[in-house]
Design an enzyme around this catalytic site. Structure first.
Site, PDB file in Angstrom:
ATOM      1  N   ASP A 188       2.622  -4.519   8.168  1.00  0.00           N
ATOM      2  CA  ASP A 188       1.459  -3.702   7.953  1.00  0.00           C
ATOM      3  C   ASP A 188       0.315  -4.652   7.958  1.00  0.00           C
ATOM      4  OD1 ASP A 188      -0.678  -2.285   6.944  1.00  0.00           O
ATOM      5  OD2 ASP A 188       0.339  -1.719   5.036  1.00  0.00           O
ATOM      6  N   LYS A 195     -10.681  -0.569  10.185  1.00  0.00           N
ATOM      7  CA  LYS A 195     -10.652  -1.771   9.514  1.00  0.00           C
ATOM      8  C   LYS A 195     -11.288  -2.841  10.144  1.00  0.00           C
ATOM      9  CE  LYS A 195      -7.563   0.141   6.134  1.00  0.00           C
ATOM     10  NZ  LYS A 195      -8.123   0.358   4.913  1.00  0.00           N
ATOM     11  N   HIS A 202       0.774  -1.065   0.122  1.00  0.00           N
ATOM     12  CA  HIS A 202      -0.009   0.095  -0.025  1.00  0.00           C
ATOM     13  C   HIS A 202       0.776   1.084   0.013  1.00  0.00           C
ATOM     14  CE1 HIS A 202      -2.738   2.725   1.708  1.00  0.00           C
ATOM     15  NE2 HIS A 202      -3.821   2.153   1.644  1.00  0.00           N
ATOM     16  N   CYS A 231      -4.748   2.436  -3.700  1.00  0.00           N
ATOM     17  CA  CYS A 231      -3.628   2.747  -3.158  1.00  0.00           C
ATOM     18  C   CYS A 231      -2.331   2.030  -3.333  1.00  0.00           C
ATOM     19  CB  CYS A 231      -3.476   3.432  -1.645  1.00  0.00           C
ATOM     20  SG  CYS A 231      -4.773   4.421  -1.495  1.00  0.00           S
ATOM     21  N   GLN A 277      -4.970  -5.197   7.040  1.00  0.00           N
ATOM     22  CA  GLN A 277      -6.004  -6.252   6.615  1.00  0.00           C
ATOM     23  C   GLN A 277      -5.786  -7.722   7.437  1.00  0.00           C
ATOM     24  OE1 GLN A 277      -8.200  -5.594   4.670  1.00  0.00           O
ATOM     25  NE2 GLN A 277      -7.311  -3.414   3.914  1.00  0.00           N
TER      26      GLN A 277
HETATM   27  N1  PMP Z   1      -1.985  -0.598   4.557  1.00  0.00           N
HETATM   28  C1  PMP Z   1      -2.988  -1.467   4.174  1.00  0.00           C
HETATM   29  C2  PMP Z   1      -2.516  -2.762   3.628  1.00  0.00           C
HETATM   30  C3  PMP Z   1      -4.085  -1.011   3.850  1.00  0.00           C
HETATM   31  O1  PMP Z   1      -5.132  -1.736   3.309  1.00  0.00           O
HETATM   32  C4  PMP Z   1      -4.262   0.418   4.274  1.00  0.00           C
HETATM   33  C5  PMP Z   1      -5.664   1.103   4.111  1.00  0.00           C
HETATM   34  N2  PMP Z   1      -6.279   0.742   2.842  1.00  0.00           N
HETATM   35  C6  PMP Z   1      -3.458   1.214   4.830  1.00  0.00           C
HETATM   36  C7  PMP Z   1      -2.253   0.432   5.112  1.00  0.00           C
HETATM   37  C8  PMP Z   1      -3.616   2.691   5.235  1.00  0.00           C
HETATM   38  O2  PMP Z   1      -4.669   2.375   6.366  1.00  0.00           O
HETATM   39  P1  PMP Z   1      -5.345   3.946   6.910  1.00  0.00           P
HETATM   40  O3  PMP Z   1      -5.508   4.829   5.983  1.00  0.00           O
HETATM   41  O4  PMP Z   1      -6.091   3.568   7.876  1.00  0.00           O
HETATM   42  O5  PMP Z   1      -3.916   4.577   7.947  1.00  0.00           O
END
Ligand code: PMP
Length: 439
Positions: free
Chosen positions: A234, A260, A157, A397, A237
């Site tokens: 990270d 999430k 991401h 993203c 998910q």
């Molecule tokens: N890492 C992953 C794998 C994600 O799916 C996301 C959110 N789509 C993020 C980081 C970023 O999370 P946040 O926008 O809640 O900080």
């Protein structure tokens, strides 16, 4: 989304609770979901009624972007503001002391949730993005130097890419990118061959937000440590769909976002091993993170306070605790099995659609990305929306991953505890309509 005329949205907690208890119209009746051909039930985990913002007939398939909120979380936030609200850590009056106790109890609960050996290793941040920026700026700023290397992967991401680019620019370190296997996993064999003694950190998604592929995190930790590098996972998910034990995984840093995990937005968790935290400099200055301040020189509080400058998201932390308790009451194993069954069923159904391309491995966790030849994913998303099916369409993203897949964007369906077979059927019906429209 349904119009208000057809979809009752409880406007008060009372009505939300009533809806859950079957006292008002809403998504209270369980729809019949016969077990699928493999004998796996993909009916909802009986929890759809816990979610007042999901009206009957609306298929919410965007949990990977953000999860809907159960009444338990909504009520904990409302209670936090309406019953015992006060700031934490500074008040000398009883209300503030009580809130401080509740806030620190939530920290202990979150530590238990991810297997952190000590609650002092839990830092409350705004979300995963802030957590990774914290590691990059604080640990990276203090430890990276010209010639050092950072290992990422193709499927990361942007929030696990850009913070490293920023700190690489600042320190002169350089970034390497581990490739993927044919079915969309991080290729750890290839990464092993790329790792050298110059690598100081490996930062990888525990579960991909596009492909749903699950990292072999223990092996990634062994590989990183074998060259003297640290491992950041990270976990955005991962935490909503599998049990996570940071000590057992052997990683050094872990981050995730509350929203999430069925919790509030604006709150997330950064975990690091105590000795790493002790050695890390502050990254933001302000109230709450200091020991003593003077114009001659300032000293800093020990972790976790050192990394929590300013008034924290007090009620968000209480909401996060409620979210943790909510998923634990269902069981992360049960949630994982439920979503695995949904993924299998969705992949089986989608693979029968002509000119539909499925991305990611068969055993992806809760997430199914796909593309329809000749139809832009945004058009898929818009037409599905007309059929009351909410999916995500775009680059998620993860533009380097899109480039690797050779597409601009994908359509993505992702699951949560409120989804069932009916949602997959609605998705397939909606895609039939897309195909009819695009001929
Ligand atoms: N890492 C992953 C794998 C994600 O799916 C996301 C959110 N789509 C993020 C980081 C970023 O999370 P946040 O926008 O809640 O900080």
């Amino acid at each position: 989304m349904n119009s208000p005329a057809t979809a009752p949205h409880p406007t008060s907690l009372r009505s939300a609770t009533d809806a859950a208890a079957g006292r008002s119209p809403g998504r209270t009746q369980e729809r019949p979901h016969p077990p699928n051909g493999r004998g796996i039930s993909t009916r909802p985990l009986d929890h759809a009624a816990d979610f007042p913002a999901i009206p009957e007939g609306w298929s919410y398939l965007d949990t990977a972007a953000t999860a809907q909120k159960p009444i338990a979380v909504i009520e904990s936030i409302a209670r936090g503001y309406s019953e015992n609200y006060a700031t934490v850590h500074r008040g000398v009056y009883q209300r503030s002391s009580e809130m401080t106790l509740a806030f620190e109890a939530a920290r202990r609960r979150v530590a238990g949730f991810i297997g952190a050996p000590s609650p002092d290793e839990i830092i409350f941040v705004r979300g995963a993005t802030e957590g990774i920026n914290l590691v990059a700026q604080s640990w990276g700023g203090a430890n990276l130097k010209p010639g050092d290397r950072i290992m990422l992967s193709v499927l990361e991401h942007h929030s696990n890419i850009v913070p490293w680019q920023l700190v690489a620019e600042r320190t002169g370190a350089e970034i390497d990118v581990a490739p993927l296997t044919g079915d969309g996993r991080i290729d750890l064999d290839a990464m092993a061959a790329m790792l050298t003694g110059r690598h100081r950190i490996v930062a990888l998604a525990h579960v991909s937000n596009v492909l749903g592929s699950v990292l072999d995190a223990e092996r990634a930790a062994e590989l990183a440590h074998s060259v003297g590098a640290l491992l950041l996972l990270d976990g955005c998910q991962a935490v909503p769909r599998m049990p996570v034990d940071v000590a057992a995984l052997g990683c050094d840093f872990y981050v995730f976002s509350g929203h999430k995990l069925y919790g509030p937005t604006g709150i997330g968790v950064f975990w690091a091993r105590q000795e790493l935290l002790e050695a890390m400099p502050p990254w933001q200055g302000g109230g709450a993170m200091i020991d003593r301040v003077s114009f001659e020189g300032t000293t800093y509080a020990p972790p976790p306070a050192r990394f929590e400058a300013g008034t924290p998201h007090v009620v968000g932390v209480l909401g996060l605790q409620a979210a943790v308790e909510y998923v634990e009451s269902i069981g992360l194993d049960a949630i994982g099995a439920h979503e695995a069954a949904l993924v299998r069923e969705a992949r089986d159904a989608l693979s029968t659609i002509n000119s539909l391309r499925l991305f990611g491995p068969e055993d992806s966790a809760g997430i199914v990305s796909f593309a329809l030849e000749g139809v832009h994913p945004h058009d898929i998303g818009t037409i599905l929306d007309e059929s009351q099916v909410a999916i995500r369409a775009g680059h998620h993203c993860a533009q380097p991953l899109m480039a690797h897949l050779g597409v601009e964007a994908t359509a993505r369906a992702s699951f949560g505890v409120y989804n069932g077979r009916g949602d997959i059927e609605a998705l397939v019906r909606g895609l039939d309509r897309v195909k009819r429209i695009f001929g």
